[in-house]
Design a protein around this motif. Structure first.
Motif, PDB file in Angstrom:
ATOM      1  N   PHE A 130      -7.763   2.754  -3.362  1.00  0.00           N
ATOM      2  CA  PHE A 130      -8.779   2.345  -2.392  1.00  0.00           C
ATOM      3  C   PHE A 130      -9.222   3.484  -1.465  1.00  0.00           C
ATOM      4  O   PHE A 130     -10.086   3.291  -0.609  1.00  0.00           O
ATOM      5  CB  PHE A 130      -8.299   1.150  -1.571  1.00  0.00           C
ATOM      6  N   PHE A 131      -8.635   4.667  -1.650  1.00  0.00           N
ATOM      7  CA  PHE A 131      -9.069   5.844  -0.898  1.00  0.00           C
ATOM      8  C   PHE A 131      -8.718   7.088  -1.721  1.00  0.00           C
ATOM      9  O   PHE A 131      -7.650   7.135  -2.339  1.00  0.00           O
ATOM     10  CB  PHE A 131      -8.379   5.918   0.467  1.00  0.00           C
ATOM     11  N   PRO A 132      -9.629   8.066  -1.779  1.00  0.00           N
ATOM     12  CA  PRO A 132     -10.933   8.166  -1.110  1.00  0.00           C
ATOM     13  C   PRO A 132     -11.937   7.126  -1.632  1.00  0.00           C
ATOM     14  O   PRO A 132     -11.829   6.663  -2.759  1.00  0.00           O
ATOM     15  CB  PRO A 132     -11.406   9.587  -1.430  1.00  0.00           C
ATOM     16  N   PHE A 133     -12.900   6.827  -0.769  1.00  0.00           N
ATOM     17  CA  PHE A 133     -13.826   5.752  -1.060  1.00  0.00           C
ATOM     18  C   PHE A 133     -14.675   6.021  -2.298  1.00  0.00           C
ATOM     19  O   PHE A 133     -15.094   5.085  -2.979  1.00  0.00           O
ATOM     20  CB  PHE A 133     -14.722   5.484   0.146  1.00  0.00           C
ATOM     21  N   ASP A 134     -14.937   7.287  -2.598  1.00  0.00           N
ATOM     22  CA  ASP A 134     -15.755   7.592  -3.775  1.00  0.00           C
ATOM     23  C   ASP A 134     -14.964   7.470  -5.078  1.00  0.00           C
ATOM     24  O   ASP A 134     -15.530   7.645  -6.169  1.00  0.00           O
ATOM     25  CB  ASP A 134     -16.367   8.997  -3.665  1.00  0.00           C
ATOM     26  N   LYS A 135     -13.648   7.161  -4.967  1.00  0.00           N
ATOM     27  CA  LYS A 135     -12.836   6.978  -6.160  1.00  0.00           C
ATOM     28  C   LYS A 135     -12.200   5.587  -6.236  1.00  0.00           C
ATOM     29  O   LYS A 135     -11.237   5.371  -6.974  1.00  0.00           O
ATOM     30  CB  LYS A 135     -11.733   8.035  -6.209  1.00  0.00           C
ATOM     31  N   ASP A 183      -4.277  10.435  -2.042  1.00  0.00           N
ATOM     32  CA  ASP A 183      -4.882   9.213  -2.581  1.00  0.00           C
ATOM     33  C   ASP A 183      -4.067   8.004  -2.123  1.00  0.00           C
ATOM     34  O   ASP A 183      -2.823   8.035  -2.140  1.00  0.00           O
ATOM     35  CB  ASP A 183      -4.900   9.251  -4.113  1.00  0.00           C
ATOM     36  N   ARG A 184      -4.767   6.946  -1.747  1.00  0.00           N
ATOM     37  CA  ARG A 184      -4.095   5.714  -1.325  1.00  0.00           C
ATOM     38  C   ARG A 184      -4.329   4.618  -2.358  1.00  0.00           C
ATOM     39  O   ARG A 184      -5.406   4.517  -2.922  1.00  0.00           O
ATOM     40  CB  ARG A 184      -4.581   5.280   0.059  1.00  0.00           C
ATOM     41  N   THR A 233       0.846  -1.195   0.000  1.00  0.00           N
ATOM     42  CA  THR A 233       0.000   0.000   0.000  1.00  0.00           C
ATOM     43  C   THR A 233       0.878   1.240   0.000  1.00  0.00           C
ATOM     44  O   THR A 233       2.041   1.196   0.400  1.00  0.00           O
ATOM     45  CB  THR A 233      -0.917   0.023   1.234  1.00  0.00           C
ATOM     46  N   GLY A 234       0.325   2.325  -0.470  1.00  0.00           N
ATOM     47  CA  GLY A 234       1.061   3.579  -0.478  1.00  0.00           C
ATOM     48  C   GLY A 234       0.108   4.739  -0.650  1.00  0.00           C
ATOM     49  O   GLY A 234      -1.102   4.549  -0.788  1.00  0.00           O
ATOM     50  N   VAL A 238       5.625   8.308  -7.380  1.00  0.00           N
ATOM     51  CA  VAL A 238       4.587   7.744  -8.240  1.00  0.00           C
ATOM     52  C   VAL A 238       4.622   8.502  -9.555  1.00  0.00           C
ATOM     53  O   VAL A 238       4.392   9.711  -9.583  1.00  0.00           O
ATOM     54  CB  VAL A 238       3.189   7.878  -7.587  1.00  0.00           C
ATOM     55  N   LYS A 239       4.910   7.801 -10.653  1.00  0.00           N
ATOM     56  CA  LYS A 239       5.026   8.451 -11.971  1.00  0.00           C
ATOM     57  C   LYS A 239       4.464   7.522 -13.046  1.00  0.00           C
ATOM     58  O   LYS A 239       4.169   6.364 -12.809  1.00  0.00           O
ATOM     59  CB  LYS A 239       6.502   8.769 -12.294  1.00  0.00           C
TER      60      LYS A 239
END
Length: 227
Positions: A217-222, A90-91, A74-75, A129-130
């Motif tokens: 997996f986060f935010p939940f709406d995305k 964002d996760r 996870t990150g 992250v790229k």
């Protein structure tokens, strides 16, 4: 004259006593086994159910630890360099299992400790992250007039950009056209105006890649795949 050996009375009694004790211990052990078996048979079914649930939970925890440490990690995104595709905070889940970098993939890597990294990246052991723009052997260029990215002489289709333009970095040692060395990739952030990427750091050794971002997996709406 009878020459048979006569065992002294004390020695004979001692042997008989030892034999009796051994028989008694064996009988006691057998009785204990039978008693334990009967007690197990008499245990309420709910106890066996609890033991079954505990076994499942332990197995699940071990499997989860294995999954998260060896297969999936996870990150989270730190900063605006991947906007609008991924935003600050964002996760995501990333996996490097059997992964081979491909153009367009969003990856996570740890920059090598060199002069360029120390110049542009603040914070030790920071993960970036790229997006992969080109892979080994491909030639990257940036048009000074249109500010578009070209790979092998062809304008790269980048639908993930929202009117963002790409500039060369004059403060970098990267010289264009730039051929990506073997075992390396060329990466950029989707927010070209805010991203520190291969334009400053140079090509990225594929051995520093942790894997590909495959779901947010986060935010939940995305929640969902990231492209």
């Amino acid at each position: 004259m009878d020459e048979r050996e006569v065992i002294p009375a004390e020695e004979s009694n001692s042997a008989e006593t030892a034999e009796s004790q051994s028989i008694a211990e064996a009988q006691k052990a057998e009785a204990d086994v039978k008693r334990n078996a009967k007690q197990k048979e008499k245990r309420p079914l709910i106890h066996e159910f609890y033991e079954y649930i505990v076994d499942i939970l332990v197995t699940s925890v071990v499997a989860a630890v294995f999954l998260l440490t060896l297969i999936v990690r996870t990150g989270y995104v730190d900063g605006a360099s991947m906007a609008p595709t991924m935003l600050d905070g964002d996760r995501y889940l990333v996996s490097g299992l059997f992964y081979t970098p491909k153009q367009g993939d969003i990856i996570v890597f740890q920059p090598e400790d060199n002069a360029a990294t120390r110049r542009y990246i603040h914070g030790e052991n920071k993960l970036l992250v790229k997006r992969v723009v080109a892979t080994e052997g491909q030639v990257v260029d940036i048009d000074d007039q249109t500010h578009q990215v070209l790979v092998d002489g062809v304008v790269l289709s980048e639908p993930y950009l929202t009117g963002n333009i790409t500039y060369k970095r004059p403060d970098s040692s990267v010289v264009y056209p730039f051929e990506v060395p073997a075992g390396h990739i060329f990466v950029m952030g989707d927010n070209r105006l805010e991203s520190v990427d291969s334009r400053q750091l140079g090509s990225i050794d594929i051995r520093t890649i942790l894997g590909k971002v495959f779901v947010r997996f986060f935010p939940f709406d995305k929640i969902g795949a990231v492209n």
